[in-house]
Every structure is written in C-alpha cells, then in structure tokens.
Design a protein around this motif. Structure first.
Motif, PDB file in Angstrom:
ATOM      1  N   ALA A   1       0.853  -1.168   0.000  1.00 55.87           N
ATOM      2  CA  ALA A   1       0.000   0.000   0.000  1.00 55.87           C
ATOM      3  C   ALA A   1       0.889   1.218   0.000  1.00 55.87           C
ATOM      4  O   ALA A   1       1.910   1.242   0.666  1.00 55.87           O
ATOM      5  N   ALA A   2       0.464   2.242  -0.790  1.00 49.35           N
ATOM      6  CA  ALA A   2       1.249   3.462  -0.835  1.00 49.35           C
ATOM      7  C   ALA A   2       1.463   3.959   0.572  1.00 49.35           C
ATOM      8  O   ALA A   2       0.542   4.110   1.358  1.00 49.35           O
ATOM      9  N   GLY A   3       2.752   4.204   0.878  1.00 52.61           N
ATOM     10  CA  GLY A   3       3.065   4.757   2.189  1.00 52.61           C
ATOM     11  C   GLY A   3       3.437   3.717   3.217  1.00 52.61           C
ATOM     12  O   GLY A   3       3.849   4.066   4.315  1.00 52.61           O
ATOM     13  N   THR A   4       3.257   2.417   2.935  1.00 57.52           N
ATOM     14  CA  THR A   4       3.635   1.405   3.900  1.00 57.52           C
ATOM     15  C   THR A   4       5.143   1.405   4.085  1.00 57.52           C
ATOM     16  O   THR A   4       5.896   1.437   3.135  1.00 57.52           O
TER      17      THR A   4
ATOM     18  N   ILE B   1      -9.114  13.177   2.010  1.00 51.59           N
ATOM     19  CA  ILE B   1      -8.124  13.998   2.710  1.00 51.59           C
ATOM     20  C   ILE B   1      -7.612  15.137   1.818  1.00 51.59           C
ATOM     21  O   ILE B   1      -7.174  16.179   2.312  1.00 51.59           O
ATOM     22  N   GLN B   2      -7.725  14.979   0.506  1.00 50.00           N
ATOM     23  CA  GLN B   2      -7.262  16.028  -0.404  1.00 50.00           C
ATOM     24  C   GLN B   2      -8.112  17.292  -0.282  1.00 50.00           C
ATOM     25  O   GLN B   2      -7.611  18.406  -0.473  1.00 50.00           O
ATOM     26  N   ASN B   3      -9.397  17.128   0.020  1.00 51.66           N
ATOM     27  CA  ASN B   3     -10.248  18.306   0.182  1.00 51.66           C
ATOM     28  C   ASN B   3      -9.892  19.070   1.455  1.00 51.66           C
ATOM     29  O   ASN B   3      -9.966  20.304   1.482  1.00 51.66           O
ATOM     30  N   LEU B   4      -9.493  18.343   2.496  1.00 45.93           N
ATOM     31  CA  LEU B   4      -8.962  19.016   3.686  1.00 45.93           C
ATOM     32  C   LEU B   4      -7.668  19.733   3.330  1.00 45.93           C
ATOM     33  O   LEU B   4      -7.441  20.877   3.754  1.00 45.93           O
ATOM     34  N   GLU B   5      -6.820  19.077   2.545  1.00 43.64           N
ATOM     35  CA  GLU B   5      -5.521  19.661   2.214  1.00 43.64           C
ATOM     36  C   GLU B   5      -5.665  21.001   1.507  1.00 43.64           C
ATOM     37  O   GLU B   5      -4.966  21.968   1.853  1.00 43.64           O
ATOM     38  N   ILE B   6      -6.549  21.092   0.504  1.00 42.09           N
ATOM     39  CA  ILE B   6      -6.624  22.359  -0.218  1.00 42.09           C
ATOM     40  C   ILE B   6      -7.257  23.451   0.636  1.00 42.09           C
ATOM     41  O   ILE B   6      -6.941  24.634   0.456  1.00 42.09           O
TER      42      ILE B   6
ATOM     43  N   GLU C   1      -3.913   8.216   4.444  1.00 37.55           N
ATOM     44  CA  GLU C   1      -4.991   8.531   3.504  1.00 37.55           C
ATOM     45  C   GLU C   1      -6.073   7.457   3.539  1.00 37.55           C
ATOM     46  O   GLU C   1      -7.268   7.757   3.506  1.00 37.55           O
ATOM     47  N   GLU C   2      -5.664   6.200   3.618  1.00 38.21           N
ATOM     48  CA  GLU C   2      -6.632   5.114   3.680  1.00 38.21           C
ATOM     49  C   GLU C   2      -7.410   5.141   4.995  1.00 38.21           C
ATOM     50  O   GLU C   2      -8.624   4.909   5.015  1.00 38.21           O
ATOM     51  N   LYS C   3      -6.752   5.440   6.103  1.00 36.99           N
ATOM     52  CA  LYS C   3      -7.444   5.546   7.390  1.00 36.99           C
ATOM     53  C   LYS C   3      -8.469   6.668   7.341  1.00 36.99           C
ATOM     54  O   LYS C   3      -9.590   6.525   7.850  1.00 36.99           O
TER      55      LYS C   3
END
Length: 432
Positions: free
Chosen positions: A14-17, A208-213, A398-400
């Motif tokens: 998984a990305a980030g593992t 999480i991307q919507n929180l980021e922007i 991101e998955e969490k």
C-alpha cells in the motif's frame, strides 16, 4: 532532444507502507565533474514499469525510437501490475538489485530516496537530461532533501468532475463556483431534483485532499517536510462536522456506495459530481459507457479568495537506481522517455498530460485530454508550489481517513471518535 553529437560534446504494498530497505552509497558515477556520455559504448539497461499490454506496446514503440538514435544501448523492458510491481521492487531493494531505470510512483519516492536507493540526478540536469522543456515547479516535484531523485513524466491537478447528462435530467445548471457551502447547497439542489434516482455528489469530507486544499488556502499544509501535521484536532473536527449536512441526505448513502464497489458513485451515474484528480476522466467515461460522451471539469470551491490552494502533482515519475553501472546511458533514456517528441507522439496522455513542453506539443490530444489541458491552464492563478514529497506512511493515513469517512457516512461513529482515531493513527505512523 539531445542528439548523440550534442551529448558527446557536452562531454510496501500500500502506498506509504514502511519498507525495510537496504541503504546504499550513492554509486553510479555522479560526481562534481559534469557527466560525459559516450553513445558509442555498448551497454544494456533494465527498465521496469507498471501497466498493462497497451502501455507495454507504447513503451516498446518508444524504446524502438530511442534505439534509432542510440543503437548501442540495449533496453530490457519488463512490466507488472501496480501491486506486483512494488512487491518486486521491495525484494530488489532489500537485495540491492533495482532496475537501472524505473517508472515511479510519488507515494514511494521519499522512502526510496531517503534510503539512498535512487541516483542523484542533479549532475545530469541541463546536459544529458534537458530541463528547458520542464518548468521549475515541475522539476521541484522530484526533489527530496534538496536532491533531485526523480523527473515527472506527467502532471495532474485536483478538480471536480460533473455529469452533464444527469444535470440535464435534474434540470440544474452546472456549479458556477463559490465556497464549499455553496457547493454543498448546489449538490442538495441536484439531489432534491433527482428525487432518489441519483444524488448531487458524495461526502467530500471523506477525502483527505479536500482538507488539504482548505488548509493550503489558510496558509497551512497537510504535512510538513518533517512530517508535522498542519492541523489540530479542532480543525479536523470542524472539517468533518461540515460534512454532516451531506451525510444527512444530500450525498449518496454509504450502503449504495458499498454495493457499487470497486466502482464509484460517479462511475455508476448515481452521483452528478466528484472531486478528484483530473486524470481520472478517461476512466470515468469508460465506466459510464454508452450514453455518456462528455464530462464537466470545474475548479474546486474557494476557501479563501486569491489563495494558492491548488498544485500540480505527478501522475508518475522516472528514476534511476543509485547502483546502476551506466548512469549516463540511463539518464539519456530518462530524457528520451520524458522530453522527446517521439514519447509525446506515441504515449499521448496514456501516462497523464505530458509534463515536458516538447512532448506535450507532439502529443495528439483527444477532446478529454484537451479539456484537462485547458482546465489546468484555467486554474493557473490558484496553482501554488507543490507540497513536500509525501511522508513515509502517507498512503496508510490517507486510507485511514477514507475508512473513517465511510464510518461517518454509515453513522457508526461520531466525529469526535473519528478525530481521536485518526490522531492515534497519525501518532503511530509519524512517531512509531
């Protein structure tokens, strides 16, 4: 594109593992002296990418064009599906045997760079690897710890796809822009007009991307270079609470979302809009099928007027192993794969919108690709510097975040509980 004469003249699944990777010294011949390249030397390079038979055929065509210019460089090509690709790289990294050149994903860049597994490309920039066709903000994307270890092949940006067919059915005009509250209100109008046939969208607070922007618009960030979060529990609570009105009936019910997996609500025409990366359009049209021939693509809502909240991210990148025996030849291959007109003409937008102006000019853009290009031009005044290369563990977080958003939509967890769980997960990932 550099000719042979010019180059000679220039003389974790998984990305980030977290991966257990064996570090290694720089290797590969990157020194203070400007690298020289003898195109007449016979060398063999291993090149690996993820994809399918269609992409493999395109790579074979590009490699054939490369060999017309560099007949003495033999390129052994191999490819796998995305999960299998990274399984094999993990095994190779532990044994010190990565391919010379690799197609690379942004989520893994920090892990491999910080473990000394990727070649420092800075000595090759501006000579073997052309930089004039690549804007500085694009080149900066591949920098980890002040060292360039990757070059983006293509870019994408965050936007909102809309479905004109559904909007016409609902009798509601396209979202004309505004705040996040305005967007939520617009989704509600669509949902009411559709009367249970489809919905205006989904709960965007599950991404999480919507929180980021939103954070970027406020002058903050998701995570710093050092892995520090740019938000506290109060800010995350505020964000997730803002989605309650969507979860109360405006957005697609979670049970319907579950029934359509692995496709999304937008793929299956039960949502009229979806915030996502702009390179998802072709997949959406393919899944929507007959009767859906075009999509709308608009900018996300505005949090603060004039803010540089959006950015370009790489669809994918190219890297070179730090232990390659042929760094100059590998750099020539990377340059060809990214900058050559042949790569643009052959790949088109298969790898995303080409980051290189040379390749982009040669690419024949279909209507959707042209729409994406025009969209990225339209948001130029909102584009800021890309955030730091994703922290190790970003994929896990991101998955969490997505899973907690799903539970919020089911109503099986409160916002306070979700916030507590996410911060506990962050503590484990960032400090464990």
């Amino acid at each position: 594109m550099f000719s042979k004469k010019r180059i000679t003249a220039v003389a974790a699944i998984a990305a980030g593992t977290a991966l257990v990777l064996s570090g290694c010294s720089g290797g590969g011949g990157a020194t203070d002296a400007e690298p020289t390249f003898d195109p007449d030397e016979k060398v063999t390079l291993d090149f690996s990418f993820w994809g399918n038979d269609v992409r493999a055929d395109l790579y074979n065509q590009v490699i054939a064009a490369f060999n017309e210019e560099y007949p003495n460089i033999k390129v052994n090509v191999s490819f796998l599906g995305f999960p299998e690709f990274w399984e094999k790289r993990q095994t190779e990294a532990a044994g010190g045997g990565l391919p010379d050149v690799m197609q690379f994903d942004y989520s893994y860049l920090r892990q491999y760079s910080e473990n000394g597994l990727l070649l420092d490309l800075d000595p090759y920039l501006g000579n073997i690897i052309e930089t004039d066709p690549l804007p500085q903000n694009i080149l900066d994307i591949g920098v980890v710890g002040d060292v360039t270890t990757a070059i983006p092949t293509s870019t994408n940006a965050w936007g909102i796809y809309t479905n004109p067919v559904l909007l016409e059915k609902a009798g509601v005009a396209e979202f004309e822009g505004g705040s996040w509250e305005d967007y939520t209100e617009w989704m509600g109008e669509v949902t009411d007009a559709a009367a249970g046939e489809f919905w205006g969208g989904t709960d965007y607070t599950g991404r999480i991307q919507n929180l980021e922007i939103q954070l970027r618009a406020e002058g903050s960030y998701l995570f710093s270079e050092d892995g520090e979060p740019g938000f506290d529990e109060e800010r995350l609570t505020e964000f997730w609470e803002s989605g309650q009105v969507i979860r109360d009936g405006i957005g697609v019910p979670q049970q319907l979302l579950e029934e359509r997996l692995p496709l999304s609500a937008f793929d299956t025409a039960i949502a009229a809009s979806e915030p996502t990366w702009d390179n998802f359009g072709a997949g959406y049209l393919g899944n929507l099928g007959e009767g859906f021939t075009e999509l709308g693509l608009i900018a996300p809502p505005i949090t603060e007027e004039g803010a540089k909240d959006l950015y370009l991210k790489p669809s994918m990148l190219h890297t070179i192993s730090a232990k390659t025996d042929h760094p100059e030849a590998s750099a020539a291959l990377v340059n060809f794969l990214i900058n050559s007109p042949e790569s643009g003409e052959i790949f088109g937008t298969n790898r995303g919108l080409p980051a290189s102006e040379t390749a982009l000019e040669a690419a024949e853009l279909d209507p959707l690709s042209q729409q994406i290009k025009d969209y990225e031009s339209s948001i130029a005044d909102r584009l800021g510097a890309a955030p730091p290369v994703p922290i190790v563990g970003s994929g896990t977080l991101e998955e969490k975040f997505r899973q907690l958003g799903m539970e919020l939509n089911f109503g099986t967890i409160t916002v306070d509980e979700a916030v507590s769980q996410f911060f506990n997960e962050m503590d484990i990932v960032l400090n464990g």
